[in-house]
Design an enzyme around this catalytic site. Structure first.
Site, mmCIF file in Angstrom:
data_model
loop_
_atom_site.group_PDB
_atom_site.id
_atom_site.type_symbol
_atom_site.label_atom_id
_atom_site.label_comp_id
_atom_site.label_asym_id
_atom_site.label_seq_id
_atom_site.Cartn_x
_atom_site.Cartn_y
_atom_site.Cartn_z
ATOM 1 N N LEU A 157 0.928 -1.350 -0.098
ATOM 2 C CA LEU A 157 0.056 0.025 0.133
ATOM 3 C C LEU A 157 1.020 1.151 0.169
ATOM 4 O O LEU A 157 1.892 1.122 0.880
ATOM 5 C CB LEU A 157 -1.021 0.041 1.330
ATOM 6 C CG LEU A 157 -2.029 -0.990 1.271
ATOM 7 C CD1 LEU A 157 -2.773 -0.924 2.539
ATOM 8 C CD2 LEU A 157 -3.158 -1.009 0.232
ATOM 9 N N ASP A 158 0.477 2.019 -0.712
ATOM 10 C CA ASP A 158 1.441 3.510 -0.871
ATOM 11 C C ASP A 158 1.490 4.173 0.599
ATOM 12 O O ASP A 158 0.350 3.871 1.426
ATOM 13 C CB ASP A 158 1.246 4.259 -1.960
ATOM 14 C CG ASP A 158 -0.194 5.046 -1.815
ATOM 15 O OD1 ASP A 158 -0.497 5.735 -0.888
ATOM 16 O OD2 ASP A 158 -1.227 4.849 -2.754
ATOM 17 N N ALA A 159 2.487 5.023 0.779
ATOM 18 C CA ALA A 159 2.432 5.746 2.135
ATOM 19 C C ALA A 159 1.129 6.396 2.491
ATOM 20 O O ALA A 159 0.797 6.504 3.664
ATOM 21 C CB ALA A 159 3.718 6.360 2.226
ATOM 22 N N ASP A 160 0.377 6.856 1.705
ATOM 23 C CA ASP A 160 -0.827 7.704 1.744
ATOM 24 C C ASP A 160 -2.128 6.843 1.839
ATOM 25 O O ASP A 160 -2.964 7.382 2.321
ATOM 26 C CB ASP A 160 -1.049 8.946 0.760
ATOM 27 C CG ASP A 160 0.170 9.933 0.764
ATOM 28 O OD1 ASP A 160 0.461 10.152 1.823
ATOM 29 O OD2 ASP A 160 0.464 10.577 -0.188
ATOM 30 N N THR A 161 -1.936 5.498 1.527
ATOM 31 C CA THR A 161 -3.190 4.726 1.887
ATOM 32 C C THR A 161 -2.973 3.974 3.076
ATOM 33 O O THR A 161 -2.086 3.261 3.147
ATOM 34 C CB THR A 161 -3.175 3.627 0.526
ATOM 35 O OG1 THR A 161 -3.419 4.589 -0.621
ATOM 36 C CG2 THR A 161 -4.242 2.903 0.799
#
Length: 294
Positions: A157-161
């Site tokens: 999951l990307d950092a903002d998710t």
């Protein structure tokens, strides 16, 4: 005449994801289905005396049932080993390699296998370590790693998710869950800029959108809430490309401002708090195995 008041934003009740409940195995009913008919096999191959472990003990250690109840389940024809129904008591198996199913559902019998669900917090990296010193998944499971567990994350999951990320040391399962050929679905809740009142958006996303690395589409799309210039939407898709949800929604004109993954296949995030870990239940692991034909 005084100007009329602005219309109140339309709201739709959201059914938040709930934790998966464990499926209890009945000790009375026979298996709904077996992988082979009892008449088609002479039963699984026995190991010599002194090798392996008795099947009843293996089932008890796996939390399926007590040894006494496990014997009753064997008598009822509910247990399979390596695709064959067990017909007699006293079978010794190799827990490291045997595939054991109860009522057609595979169970984990290897002591060292670990299956975890993590609610990855926003701002954390989906890595086991980070050269820049940023907070990462490895920090959350550092005690387990220090104790000798070799864990790795299933996908990213990307950092903002934020949301559900699976962790395991079962390489076969992890590989299949990430491989596109098995089409394991993922479910997301996304908050986007703009009020989605046009059904064409759902149709466009289901039919497919052309991205810079090829076409992509969702399996399901639902608008849950609309108001104050934003929309809350639910998407189900089996794509695994980088930033796929954000890119899809941006392409149709609704950039994402917040994103949460709530499901990976049959496993639900439920009410786990950000940063919290939980051990997957036997039924959840069995369903993951089934989803990838293990």
């Amino acid at each position: 005449m005084a100007p009329s008041a602005a219309a109140a934003p339309k709201k739709v009740k959201v059914h938040r994801p709930s934790p998966a409940l464990p499926v209890m195995l009945s000790n009375a009913k026979p298996a709904r289905h077996q992988h082979v008919e009892a008449s088609e096999t002479e039963g699984p191959k026995k190991l010599p005396w002194g090798e392996g472990e008795r099947l009843q003990k293996v089932l008890a250690k796996a939390g399926v049932a007590s040894r006494r109840v496990a014997e009753d389940m064997i008598d009822a024809g509910r247990i399979e080993v390596d695709g064959k129904i067990v017909k007699e008591q006293g079978l010794r198996i190799d827990p490291e390699n045997a595939v054991v199913r109860v009522d057609g559902v595979r169970v984990v019998v290897r002591d060292e296998q670990v299956y975890l669900a993590l609610n990855k917090p926003k701002g954390w990296q989906s890595t086991m370590s980070d050269e820049m010193g940023r907070p990462c998944v490895g920090d959350i499971v550092s005690e387990r790693i220090a104790a000798g567990q070799r864990l790795f994350h299933v996908g990213r999951l990307d950092a903002d998710t934020e949301g559900l990320l699976l962790l395991t040391n079962d390489g076969d399962l992890a590989h299949r869950l990430m491989h596109p050929s098995f089409e394991v679905s993922k479910t997301y809740l996304a908050t986007v800029n703009g009020e989605i009142n046009n059904r064409n958006v759902a149709k466009l996303l289901r039919d497919g959108v052309e991205l810079d690395d090829g076409p992509a589409k969702v399996d399901k799309f639902q608008v849950l809430e609309v108001g104050q210039g934003k929309s809350l939407v639910k998407l189900v898709l089996h794509e695994g490309r980088k930033h796929i949800v954000r890119r899809l929604l941006a392409e149709v004109g609704y950039p994402v401002t917040a994103l949460v993954r709530t499901h990976v296949g049959p496993v639900a995030l439920g009410d786990q708090r950000p940063g919290a870990l939980r051990v997957l239940g036997r039924d959840e692991i069995g369903k993951l195995y089934e989803a990838v034909s293990l």
